[in-house]
Scaffold this motif. Structure first.
Motif, PDB file in Angstrom:
ATOM      1  N   GLY A 148      49.083  35.059  29.990  1.00 19.19           N
ATOM      2  CA  GLY A 148      47.736  34.558  29.739  1.00 19.19           C
ATOM      3  C   GLY A 148      47.590  33.613  28.576  1.00 19.19           C
ATOM      4  O   GLY A 148      46.477  33.387  28.092  1.00 19.19           O
ATOM      5  N   PHE A 149      48.699  33.031  28.089  1.00 19.14           N
ATOM      6  CA  PHE A 149      48.613  32.042  27.021  1.00 19.14           C
ATOM      7  C   PHE A 149      48.197  30.694  27.608  1.00 19.14           C
ATOM      8  O   PHE A 149      48.512  30.380  28.754  1.00 19.14           O
ATOM      9  CB  PHE A 149      49.962  31.879  26.319  1.00 19.14           C
ATOM     10  N   ALA A 192      43.591  28.941  18.819  1.00 10.74           N
ATOM     11  CA  ALA A 192      43.529  30.372  19.116  1.00 10.74           C
ATOM     12  C   ALA A 192      42.120  30.916  18.921  1.00 10.74           C
ATOM     13  O   ALA A 192      41.688  31.840  19.633  1.00 10.74           O
ATOM     14  CB  ALA A 192      44.512  31.138  18.231  1.00 10.74           C
ATOM     15  N   MET A 193      41.377  30.360  17.964  1.00 23.66           N
ATOM     16  CA  MET A 193      39.993  30.800  17.761  1.00 23.66           C
ATOM     17  C   MET A 193      39.088  30.358  18.920  1.00 23.66           C
ATOM     18  O   MET A 193      37.997  30.893  19.112  1.00 23.66           O
ATOM     19  CB  MET A 193      39.443  30.225  16.442  1.00 23.66           C
ATOM     20  N   ALA A 194      39.560  29.393  19.715  1.00 24.31           N
ATOM     21  CA  ALA A 194      38.796  28.925  20.867  1.00 24.31           C
ATOM     22  C   ALA A 194      39.280  29.544  22.175  1.00 24.31           C
ATOM     23  O   ALA A 194      38.483  29.827  23.078  1.00 24.31           O
ATOM     24  CB  ALA A 194      38.882  27.397  20.974  1.00 24.31           C
ATOM     25  N   LEU A 195      40.609  29.777  22.272  1.00 26.26           N
ATOM     26  CA  LEU A 195      41.193  30.163  23.559  1.00 26.26           C
ATOM     27  C   LEU A 195      41.927  31.501  23.526  1.00 26.26           C
ATOM     28  O   LEU A 195      42.454  31.936  24.542  1.00 26.26           O
ATOM     29  CB  LEU A 195      42.155  29.061  24.020  1.00 26.26           C
ATOM     30  N   GLY A 196      41.971  32.157  22.379  1.00 31.82           N
ATOM     31  CA  GLY A 196      42.551  33.491  22.286  1.00 31.82           C
ATOM     32  C   GLY A 196      44.042  33.504  22.047  1.00 31.82           C
ATOM     33  O   GLY A 196      44.514  33.747  20.943  1.00 31.82           O
ATOM     34  N   LYS A 197      44.820  33.228  23.102  1.00 26.82           N
ATOM     35  CA  LYS A 197      46.282  33.185  22.990  1.00 26.82           C
ATOM     36  C   LYS A 197      46.746  31.810  23.446  1.00 26.82           C
ATOM     37  O   LYS A 197      46.495  31.413  24.588  1.00 26.82           O
ATOM     38  CB  LYS A 197      46.932  34.269  23.857  1.00 26.82           C
ATOM     39  N   ALA A 227      44.915  35.303  18.575  1.00 26.40           N
ATOM     40  CA  ALA A 227      43.757  35.942  17.933  1.00 26.40           C
ATOM     41  C   ALA A 227      43.792  37.440  18.192  1.00 26.40           C
ATOM     42  O   ALA A 227      44.205  37.894  19.274  1.00 26.40           O
ATOM     43  CB  ALA A 227      42.465  35.337  18.480  1.00 26.40           C
ATOM     44  N   PHE A 228      43.349  38.205  17.197  1.00 26.63           N
ATOM     45  CA  PHE A 228      43.283  39.666  17.262  1.00 26.63           C
ATOM     46  C   PHE A 228      44.667  40.325  17.343  1.00 26.63           C
ATOM     47  O   PHE A 228      44.795  41.468  17.765  1.00 26.63           O
ATOM     48  CB  PHE A 228      42.421  40.132  18.448  1.00 26.63           C
ATOM     49  N   TYR A 229      45.725  39.600  16.948  1.00 22.02           N
ATOM     50  CA  TYR A 229      47.078  40.154  16.909  1.00 22.02           C
ATOM     51  C   TYR A 229      47.482  40.352  15.456  1.00 22.02           C
ATOM     52  O   TYR A 229      47.395  39.435  14.656  1.00 22.02           O
ATOM     53  CB  TYR A 229      48.082  39.197  17.572  1.00 22.02           C
ATOM     54  N   ASN A 230      47.930  41.579  15.138  1.00 18.76           N
ATOM     55  CA  ASN A 230      48.382  41.842  13.782  1.00 18.76           C
ATOM     56  C   ASN A 230      49.903  41.629  13.681  1.00 18.76           C
ATOM     57  O   ASN A 230      50.548  41.191  14.637  1.00 18.76           O
ATOM     58  CB  ASN A 230      47.976  43.249  13.329  1.00 18.76           C
ATOM     59  N   PHE A 231      50.452  41.950  12.540  1.00 16.55           N
ATOM     60  CA  PHE A 231      51.869  41.717  12.264  1.00 16.55           C
ATOM     61  C   PHE A 231      52.773  42.415  13.281  1.00 16.55           C
ATOM     62  O   PHE A 231      53.704  41.816  13.819  1.00 16.55           O
ATOM     63  CB  PHE A 231      52.173  42.202  10.842  1.00 16.55           C
ATOM     64  N   GLU A 232      52.478  43.680  13.570  1.00 17.10           N
ATOM     65  CA  GLU A 232      53.296  44.438  14.521  1.00 17.10           C
ATOM     66  C   GLU A 232      53.197  43.849  15.927  1.00 17.10           C
ATOM     67  O   GLU A 232      54.204  43.750  16.643  1.00 17.10           O
ATOM     68  CB  GLU A 232      52.876  45.908  14.531  1.00 17.10           C
ATOM     69  N   PRO A 394      41.607  38.768  12.445  1.00 14.66           N
ATOM     70  CA  PRO A 394      43.048  38.852  12.207  1.00 14.66           C
ATOM     71  C   PRO A 394      43.785  38.087  13.303  1.00 14.66           C
ATOM     72  O   PRO A 394      43.427  38.178  14.481  1.00 14.66           O
ATOM     73  CB  PRO A 394      43.337  40.357  12.295  1.00 14.66           C
ATOM     74  N   HIS A 395      44.788  37.328  12.904  1.00 17.60           N
ATOM     75  CA  HIS A 395      45.548  36.582  13.904  1.00 17.60           C
ATOM     76  C   HIS A 395      46.953  36.327  13.382  1.00 17.60           C
ATOM     77  O   HIS A 395      47.202  36.351  12.174  1.00 17.60           O
ATOM     78  CB  HIS A 395      44.855  35.270  14.282  1.00 17.60           C
TER      79      HIS A 395
END
Length: 430
Positions: A148-149, A192-197, A227-232, A394-395
């Motif tokens: 889905g990127f 990413a702030m517009a399209l997520g991944k 977007a919404f992905y943390n370090f892990e 968080p991204h």
């Protein structure tokens, strides 16, 4: 019927015509063996004098290396060939005869081959490397599209530098300064702030005066931001992506890996999860290995990365580097502000770092403080800081260097063989 060499297996026992170049030849009495290539692959054409007559046989014996031709014959299975098939030739139609082809089957020096890179690409080895590169590119699109990127293309000409201007190519953009991009990352964060991944795949430039086997002046980067992905979350995507690419090359480039004498047993081990060590643990390990010169706060060089990688049979993440030696945009560890939530992925077998990534700072005030600390042009980075003003989240993201990855997977020693026309410190030709 006109076919390509890679389609030969579908036409066993049939008479076909192939447009090809003569890569090499040899003759033995009343039989001539023609090594043919058409861009898709290599096949041997066998010309038997008693079957084709004197005229065609003499034609086969006199064709010069790299002449182009249409060759007609019957496809036959050949268990002695790595490809598995050969062509029993019935006729030859020469298109253009080559004169004094400079790259002969004998040994040539590297500089000579680089001067003739436009022709060196035709060799079996370079053909195999380019096919591996192509498969890595295909598998990259497959991986990100299936998850889905969205592919986004950042600009190559920029007005600011993601990591400082010391290694950038400067140019004039009409009446203002501009630079050739060293990374599309900042723009990918906006996307990413517009399209997520999102992910980008394009050329990047470093004006770094380095002559090591790992460095190019112009190279290609794959740069996802999420977007919404943390370090892990970020590390998980990285190891899944690298594993997918390696397994795809194993599945689809066995012939090419064999031509490169690549030990595929080592690649077969490249599956998730990947081992991880912290920067602190890496420093401690290096001290035990006798690297007394390295101290906490220093960045790792090639010998350090190689020593660490030799401890593992998979790529290894080195995490939590000191804040002071990493770019301004990396998120500090909430439990330990002197290190950041970042990781470098080090390939095994001495190929060094292939990925650098991190969680990004999403707090506007902290980012603006970092921009000032690094003495960056606040006006030039205004748009980047504004991303934190309008619904910050968080991204995370990373960048993978294509050519180093090609070198590692294909097993070639120097990155100059992993790109069609390499740009090196002292080479802009051809």
């Amino acid at each position: 019927m006109k076919i390509t060499i890679t389609e030969a297996g579908q036409h066993v026992g049939e008479e076909v015509t192939i447009g090809a170049w003569l890569a090499n030849k040899r003759s033995s009495g009343k039989i001539a063996f023609l090594q043919l290539r058409d861009g898709t692959g290599f096949i041997q054409g066998v010309v038997v004098k008693s079957e084709v007559g004197e005229e065609v046989f003499q034609q086969a014996k006199s064709i010069t290396q790299e002449s182009s031709l249409y060759i007609t014959g019957t496809v036959q299975e050949d268990n002695r060939s790595p490809f598995g098939y050969e062509l029993s030739v019935s006729s030859i139609d020469i298109i253009a005869e080559a004169e004094d082809y400079p790259i002969t089957p004998k040994e040539h020096g590297t500089e000579f081959l680089m001067d003739h890179r436009h022709l060196w690409l035709r060799s079996r080895r370079q053909h195999a490397v380019m096919k591996v590169r192509n498969e890595i590119i295909r598998a990259t699109y497959e991986f990100f599209n299936d998850r889905g990127f969205v592919k986004v293309d950042p600009p190559i000409l920029t007005g600011s530098a993601p990591e400082g201007t010391s290694e950038l190519f400067h140019t004039r953009y009409f009446d203002e300064d501009a630079y050739l991009s060293q990374s599309g990352q900042l723009y990918m964060e906006a996307a990413a702030m517009a399209l997520g991944k999102v992910f980008s795949f394009g050329p990047t430039f470093r004006a770094e005066k380095s002559k090591t086997r790992r460095h190019l002046i112009e190279f290609w980067m794959i740069e996802p931001e999420m977007a919404f992905y943390n370090f892990e979350d970020n590390l998980k995507v990285q190891e899944e992506y690298v594993s997918h690419v390696v397994q795809s090359v194993l599945a689809n480039c066995r012939l090419e890996l064999g031509r490169l004498d690549r030990d595929t047993s080592k690649l077969e081990q490249i599956k998730v999860p990947f081992p991880r060590i912290t920067y602190d643990e890496a420093i401690e390990f290096l001290h035990k290995q006798g690297f007394d010169d390295i101290k906490w706060g220093d960045d790792f060089g090639a010998p350090h990365e190689t020593a660490i990688a030799e401890n593992y049979d998979k790529p290894v993440f080195i995490t939590h580097y000191p804040t002071a030696i990493k770019p301004f945009y990396m998120q500090p560890d909430p439990n330990r502000e002197e290190v950041v939530l970042c990781a470098d992925l080090i390939a095994p077998e001495g190929y060094g770092e292939i990925i650098g990534g991190s969680e990004r700072i999403h707090d506007r005030q902290l980012l603006e403080e970092r921009i000032k600390e690094h003495k960056l042009d606040e006006e030039a980075y205004k748009w980047y800081a504004e991303l934190r003003k309008y619904g910050s989240v968080p991204h995370s993201g990373f960048g993978l260097g294509l050519e180093r990855t090609v070198a590692w997977i294909s097993g070639v020693e120097h990155v100059r063989e992993t790109i069609p026309f390499p740009r090196l410190l002292n080479r802009l030709y051809p």
